[in-house]
Design a protein around this motif. Structure first.
Motif, PDB file in Angstrom:
ATOM      1  N   UNK A 132       0.824  -1.214   0.000  1.00 51.69           N
ATOM      2  CA  UNK A 132       0.000   0.000   0.000  1.00 51.69           C
ATOM      3  C   UNK A 132       0.859   1.265   0.000  1.00 51.69           C
ATOM      4  N   UNK A 133       1.995   1.211   0.701  1.00 51.33           N
ATOM      5  CA  UNK A 133       2.896   2.365   0.731  1.00 51.33           C
ATOM      6  C   UNK A 133       3.406   2.727  -0.654  1.00 51.33           C
ATOM      7  N   UNK A 134       3.693   1.698  -1.433  1.00 50.28           N
ATOM      8  CA  UNK A 134       4.185   1.939  -2.781  1.00 50.28           C
ATOM      9  C   UNK A 134       3.081   2.542  -3.656  1.00 50.28           C
ATOM     10  N   UNK A 135       1.842   2.062  -3.469  1.00 50.23           N
ATOM     11  CA  UNK A 135       0.718   2.618  -4.235  1.00 50.23           C
ATOM     12  C   UNK A 135       0.563   4.100  -3.900  1.00 50.23           C
ATOM     13  N   UNK A 136       0.646   4.425  -2.599  1.00 49.00           N
ATOM     14  CA  UNK A 136       0.515   5.828  -2.175  1.00 49.00           C
ATOM     15  C   UNK A 136       1.603   6.690  -2.805  1.00 49.00           C
TER      16      UNK A 136
END
Ligand code: ZN
Length: 367
Positions: A132-136
């Motif tokens: 999710x951090x990478x998506x953000x």
């Protein structure tokens, strides 16, 4: 995106995103006898452009500024000589949007990746656990560019259970407020028709780490036939594969796709606004904090901490928000340091010149 007022001589460029806005911007160059072209590839002082007369190669010596963010890049609209060996790019039209990333080198200078992008497709593979951090991070980059992000969950065929898939979509939706999340299976074809419809207007760019299924997505949107046709149409005639010779392609169903290679290790570049948009719900909550400069750590009356306490906001979101803000501040600080040293150098040079001039004056008077 209406082509109503586009003149017949540039009508062929509408498939590359030409519209009446560009036509109006281009008018002064048209008056000089220059022709418009969209940059499909940049290569060491030269670029390939799609023009109404086909793909041409031009030299960029006239438009090579010192600022790395102003060099010609894929997606730019340019005014180019109608003929000549070599022919030259004479000017670039002002960009509507720009994709920039911080370079991995020590010198903190942005690198321009693509220009005039309307939509950023963030490819997220379902073959591995969701990061999710990478998506953000990708979403912040997308918002910052001025493009509208869209998350595509690739390899959806690996999650055959529709309930499981809907949970994954929901997980991503929680970190992507206001962003469409679309599961796509390039293998089974599920979702590719929806995606094709979404990208049929304007210019889209594909973002994502390697292994995210970007190439498969690109192929699904382009279709093999079109790639073959464009190979033949390439004027350099060397018959290299289209994806390696061009980074910008007109899609058969309408719209334009920019597929920039190697978008790995994406950094942020002064993406403060972009980060705020990715974490819109946190910024919204923060308005309810008692102190307007609340750091959401130990302050009394903190609405963000209250939301975490209630379970309305995952703690991971706040951590990720802080991490991206910190990263962004570091980049901005580095840039400021570079600017400061440049200003100082300039000031030293000027004061040395001033002193020399003064000395010459005094010397003149004494003589
Ligand atoms: Zn707070």
């Amino acid at each position: 995106m209406s082509s109503a007022s586009v003149s017949s001589s540039t009508l062929a460029l509408t498939s590359y995103g030409w519209d009446e806005g560009w036509e109006a911007e281009f008018a002064p160059y048209a008056a000089q006898g220059l022709v418009p072209g969209r940059v499909v590839r940049v290569d060491r002082g030269q670029c390939d452009l799609a023009t109404a007369a086909g793909t041409v190669r031009a030299d960029t010596a006239f438009v090579t500024p010192h600022d790395p963010l102003r060099v010609v890049c894929t997606g730019d609209w340019a005014a180019v000589d109608p003929a000549g060996h070599p022919r030259y790019v004479r000017a670039c039209l002002p960009r509507r949007t720009a994709f920039v990333r911080s370079t991995s080198s020590q010198r903190s200078e942005g690198q321009i990746l693509a220009a005039n992008v309307d939509r950023a497709i963030v490819a997220v593979p379902l073959s591995t656990e969701l990061d999710l951090g990478r998506i953000e991070r990708f979403l912040a980059l997308a918002w910052e560019s001025g493009a509208e992000p869209l998350v595509v969950l690739t390899k959806a065929d690996l999650v055959p259970d529709p309930v499981g898939l809907s949970y994954l979509v929901q997980d991503v939706e929680t970190v992507a407020p206001g962003v469409q999340v679309l599961p796509v299976s390039a293998v089974g074809g599920d979702g590719t028709d929806v995606l094709a419809a979404v990208v049929s207007g304007g210019t889209s760019v594909l973002l994502g780490t390697s292994g995210a299924g970007k190439s498969t997505l690109a192929n699904a949107l382009l279709g093999e036939d079109v790639m073959a046709v464009q190979d033949v149409r390439d004027t350099d005639g060397k018959g290299r594969h289209t994806t390696t010779t061009r980074n910008l392609l007109a899609l058969p169903g309408g719209g334009v796709l920019i597929d920039t290679p190697g978008l790995r290790g994406v950094g942020l570049w002064d993406a403060g606004t972009g980060v705020g948009q990715v974490f819109a719900e946190i910024e919204e909550l923060a308005r309810g904090c008692r102190f307007h400069d609340c750091a959401h750590r130990t302050e009394p009356g903190c609405a963000v901490l209250a939301a975490i306490e209630e379970g309305a906001l995952p703690e991971r979101r706040l951590d990720s928000y802080r991490k991206l803000l910190r990263e962004n501040q570091r980049i901005v600080a580095k840039t400021d340091a570079r600017l400061r040293s440049e200003i100082l150098k300039d000031w030293k040079r000027r004061s040395a010149e001033g002193r020399a001039a003064l000395d010459a004056k005094r010397g003149g008077r004494n003589r």
